[in-house]
Design a protein around this motif. Sequence first.
Motif, mmCIF file in Angstrom:
data_model
loop_
_atom_site.group_PDB
_atom_site.id
_atom_site.type_symbol
_atom_site.label_atom_id
_atom_site.label_comp_id
_atom_site.label_asym_id
_atom_site.label_seq_id
_atom_site.Cartn_x
_atom_site.Cartn_y
_atom_site.Cartn_z
ATOM 1 N N SER A 24 0.811 -1.220 0.000
ATOM 2 C CA SER A 24 0.000 0.000 0.000
ATOM 3 C C SER A 24 0.845 1.272 0.000
ATOM 4 C CB SER A 24 -0.966 0.004 1.179
ATOM 5 O OG SER A 24 -0.259 -0.057 2.399
ATOM 6 N N GLU A 25 1.986 1.260 0.674
ATOM 7 C CA GLU A 25 2.835 2.451 0.693
ATOM 8 C C GLU A 25 3.412 2.731 -0.688
ATOM 9 O OE1 GLU A 25 3.467 -0.180 2.847
ATOM 10 O OE2 GLU A 25 2.531 0.660 4.642
ATOM 11 N N THR A 26 3.879 1.702 -1.367
ATOM 12 C CA THR A 26 4.435 1.873 -2.703
ATOM 13 C C THR A 26 3.348 2.284 -3.678
ATOM 14 O OG1 THR A 26 6.149 0.250 -2.207
ATOM 15 C CG2 THR A 26 5.761 0.750 -4.532
ATOM 16 N N ARG A 27 2.178 1.680 -3.549
ATOM 17 C CA ARG A 27 1.042 2.043 -4.407
ATOM 18 C C ARG A 27 0.695 3.523 -4.223
ATOM 19 N NH1 ARG A 27 -2.043 -2.152 -3.442
ATOM 20 N NH2 ARG A 27 -1.455 -3.211 -5.358
ATOM 21 N N ALA A 28 0.701 4.000 -2.987
ATOM 22 C CA ALA A 28 0.392 5.408 -2.708
ATOM 23 C C ALA A 28 1.464 6.325 -3.294
ATOM 24 C CB ALA A 28 0.259 5.634 -1.206
ATOM 25 N N SER A 29 2.723 5.945 -3.169
ATOM 26 C CA SER A 29 3.812 6.745 -3.741
ATOM 27 C C SER A 29 3.694 6.808 -5.260
ATOM 28 C CB SER A 29 5.164 6.142 -3.333
ATOM 29 O OG SER A 29 6.222 6.890 -3.881
ATOM 30 N N ALA A 30 3.369 5.690 -5.861
ATOM 31 C CA ALA A 30 3.200 5.637 -7.317
ATOM 32 C C ALA A 30 2.042 6.534 -7.752
ATOM 33 C CB ALA A 30 2.956 4.197 -7.763
ATOM 34 N N GLN A 31 0.954 6.506 -7.015
ATOM 35 C CA GLN A 31 -0.195 7.337 -7.366
ATOM 36 C C GLN A 31 0.122 8.821 -7.179
ATOM 37 O OE1 GLN A 31 -3.206 6.137 -8.809
ATOM 38 N NE2 GLN A 31 -3.122 8.311 -9.315
ATOM 39 N N ARG A 32 0.864 9.152 -6.117
ATOM 40 C CA ARG A 32 1.261 10.555 -5.929
ATOM 41 C C ARG A 32 2.103 11.036 -7.101
ATOM 42 N NH1 ARG A 32 1.904 8.874 -0.665
ATOM 43 N NH2 ARG A 32 4.165 8.651 -0.899
ATOM 44 N N TRP A 33 3.002 10.159 -7.571
ATOM 45 C CA TRP A 33 3.833 10.545 -8.712
ATOM 46 C C TRP A 33 2.952 10.754 -9.953
ATOM 47 C CZ3 TRP A 33 4.748 8.473 -13.523
ATOM 48 C CH2 TRP A 33 5.687 9.182 -14.275
ATOM 49 N N LEU A 34 2.063 9.817 -10.222
ATOM 50 C CA LEU A 34 1.175 9.969 -11.381
ATOM 51 C C LEU A 34 0.372 11.265 -11.291
ATOM 52 C CD1 LEU A 34 -0.250 6.360 -11.872
ATOM 53 C CD2 LEU A 34 1.235 7.617 -13.466
ATOM 54 N N ILE A 50 11.329 7.588 -6.744
ATOM 55 C CA ILE A 50 12.510 6.747 -6.983
ATOM 56 C C ILE A 50 13.081 6.263 -5.648
ATOM 57 C CG2 ILE A 50 14.891 6.724 -7.860
ATOM 58 C CD1 ILE A 50 12.712 6.564 -10.054
ATOM 59 N N ALA A 51 13.149 7.139 -4.664
ATOM 60 C CA ALA A 51 13.646 6.741 -3.343
ATOM 61 C C ALA A 51 12.767 5.652 -2.731
ATOM 62 C CB ALA A 51 13.721 7.950 -2.420
ATOM 63 N N ALA A 52 11.463 5.789 -2.878
ATOM 64 C CA ALA A 52 10.541 4.778 -2.356
ATOM 65 C C ALA A 52 10.752 3.442 -3.061
ATOM 66 C CB ALA A 52 9.100 5.238 -2.517
ATOM 67 N N LEU A 53 10.933 3.480 -4.370
ATOM 68 C CA LEU A 53 11.135 2.239 -5.122
ATOM 69 C C LEU A 53 12.440 1.564 -4.725
ATOM 70 C CD1 LEU A 53 9.954 3.287 -8.695
ATOM 71 C CD2 LEU A 53 8.654 2.125 -6.896
ATOM 72 N N GLU A 54 13.486 2.357 -4.549
ATOM 73 C CA GLU A 54 14.774 1.779 -4.142
ATOM 74 C C GLU A 54 14.675 1.107 -2.774
ATOM 75 O OE1 GLU A 54 17.995 4.522 -6.506
ATOM 76 O OE2 GLU A 54 17.194 5.323 -4.620
ATOM 77 N N GLY A 55 13.856 1.659 -1.906
ATOM 78 C CA GLY A 55 13.687 1.077 -0.590
ATOM 79 C C GLY A 55 12.731 -0.096 -0.549
ATOM 80 N N ASP A 56 11.929 -0.253 -1.588
ATOM 81 C CA ASP A 56 10.890 -1.274 -1.566
ATOM 82 C C ASP A 56 11.233 -2.541 -2.336
ATOM 83 O OD1 ASP A 56 8.242 -2.063 -0.705
ATOM 84 O OD2 ASP A 56 7.698 -1.936 -2.821
#
Length: 120
Positions: A24-34, A50-56
């Motif tokens: 859910s955190e990664t999904r939320a970060s992705a949606q914020r970027w979109l 990108i920072a979120a993806l690197e950490g996930d």
Amino acid sequence: MTKQTLDFLVEKTHELINAPTCNSETRASAQRWLDAVGTAQQAAETSAYIAALEGDIMPIEQLIAFSQSEEGVAYFGADAAAGIAAHAKEIQQAGGRYCDCPACLAVAAILEKKSDIISA
């Protein structure tokens, strides 16, 4: 970033959001970027994304360790955990660095283009 890179990133971000293994955190970060694409917040959200993806993204060693742990067995169930561990070891033996679930595959594809993404 070029239009081609942006289009690629949008496509892979949609794949990530729709992946059943995306948390859910990664999904939320992705949606914020979109939501930030084409706005004044795009650059800041791109860096955060990108920072979120690197950490996930799940390194294969972590997947093996988790699937073989008591917590992993409790989370996946004994049979599934054993299967995941065996599959992850095959990935590792073949030189793979990350989990190959749909979410991690999308993240890996995005991170492969990191220099094109953040150079803008």
